[in-house]
Design an enzyme around this catalytic site. Structure first.
Site, PDB file in Angstrom:
ATOM      1  N   ILE A 101       1.312  -0.780  -0.018  1.00 50.17           N
ATOM      2  CA  ILE A 101       0.479   0.151   0.003  1.00 50.17           C
ATOM      3  C   ILE A 101       1.452   1.806  -0.279  1.00 50.17           C
ATOM      4  O   ILE A 101       1.791   1.073   0.526  1.00 50.17           O
ATOM      5  CB  ILE A 101      -0.875  -0.058   0.815  1.00 50.17           C
ATOM      6  N   GLU A 135       2.425  -6.996   6.905  1.00 51.00           N
ATOM      7  CA  GLU A 135       4.053  -7.034   6.733  1.00 51.00           C
ATOM      8  C   GLU A 135       3.817  -5.139   7.858  1.00 51.00           C
ATOM      9  O   GLU A 135       3.574  -5.075   6.286  1.00 51.00           O
ATOM     10  CB  GLU A 135       4.230  -7.379   6.847  1.00 51.00           C
ATOM     11  N   ASN A 140       7.495   2.361  11.982  1.00 46.43           N
ATOM     12  CA  ASN A 140       6.737   2.501  11.353  1.00 46.43           C
ATOM     13  C   ASN A 140       5.478   3.166  11.461  1.00 46.43           C
ATOM     14  O   ASN A 140       4.399   2.419  12.053  1.00 46.43           O
ATOM     15  CB  ASN A 140       6.658   2.150   9.375  1.00 46.43           C
ATOM     16  N   TYR A 147      -3.328   0.887  11.170  1.00 44.91           N
ATOM     17  CA  TYR A 147      -3.762  -0.593  11.891  1.00 44.91           C
ATOM     18  C   TYR A 147      -4.170  -0.974  12.763  1.00 44.91           C
ATOM     19  O   TYR A 147      -5.760  -1.850  12.388  1.00 44.91           O
ATOM     20  CB  TYR A 147      -2.747  -1.296  11.370  1.00 44.91           C
TER      21      TYR A 147
END
Length: 177
Positions: A101, A135, A140, A147
């Site tokens: 993404i 993953e 990050n 998420y």
């Protein structure tokens, strides 16, 4: 031997995962969303390099993934003629897996990544998978926050997952009930 040949010959051709081109509304803006094609690879490579400086995908990776139309779906999002984001996902019988993404730097922080993730989560749910995985780099924090917001749970750390930098990745999963 003949039976195997007959089974192969008689079976129906593989069916591409359906995804009609459509509008996607994020905030005040309406974007155009469609399946990624080989014509989009150059723009996707530029975005990859701008976002994932040390670990971008290469042309061969995109070409390979775009061929797998029966079990994977790669989408591109446009603001007029400008590629603003893309997302890819594999769909198995029991698990879907976000493979990639990216949101162009000028479009980050506007909810585009969240909208694309929700779209793939919904697609995975519609296809009957029991969970969706991905993953993420352990450094990050922005992506991990998104998420978590979407219901993903932290999993195992994969040491040295990113070959070029030896950076670690964390597995994340979201049950689909």
């Amino acid at each position: 031997m003949f039976r195997k040949f007959k089974q192969w010959f008689d079976r129906e051709p593989p069916v591409e995962l359906a995804f009609p081109a459509q509008s996607l509304h994020v905030g005040e803006t309406t974007y155009q969303l469609r399946r990624m094609t080989n014509d989009d690879i150059d723009a996707a490579l530029v975005m990859e390099k701008a976002i994932y400086h040390d670990t971008p995908w290469d042309r061969i990776a995109f070409i390979s993934e775009l061929r797998k139309t029966q079990r994977s779906l790669y989408l591109v999002l446009f603001d007029e003629d400008v590629l603003t984001a893309f997302i890819g996902c594999w769909f198995g019988k029991d698990e879907a897996h976000i493979t990639n993404i990216a949101v162009a730097p000028l479009y980050q922080g506007q909810g585009i990544g969240e909208a694309l993730m929700r779209l793939m989560i919904d697609k995975a749910y519609d296809l009957g998978t029991s969970e969706i995985t991905l993953e993420v780099r352990t450094d990050n924090a922005v992506a991990q926050h998104l998420y978590h917001k979407l219901g993903f749970q932290d999993g195992e750390i994969r040491r040295g997952y990113y070959v070029s930098t030896h950076a670690d990745a964390m597995d994340m999963r979201k049950p689909l009930e």
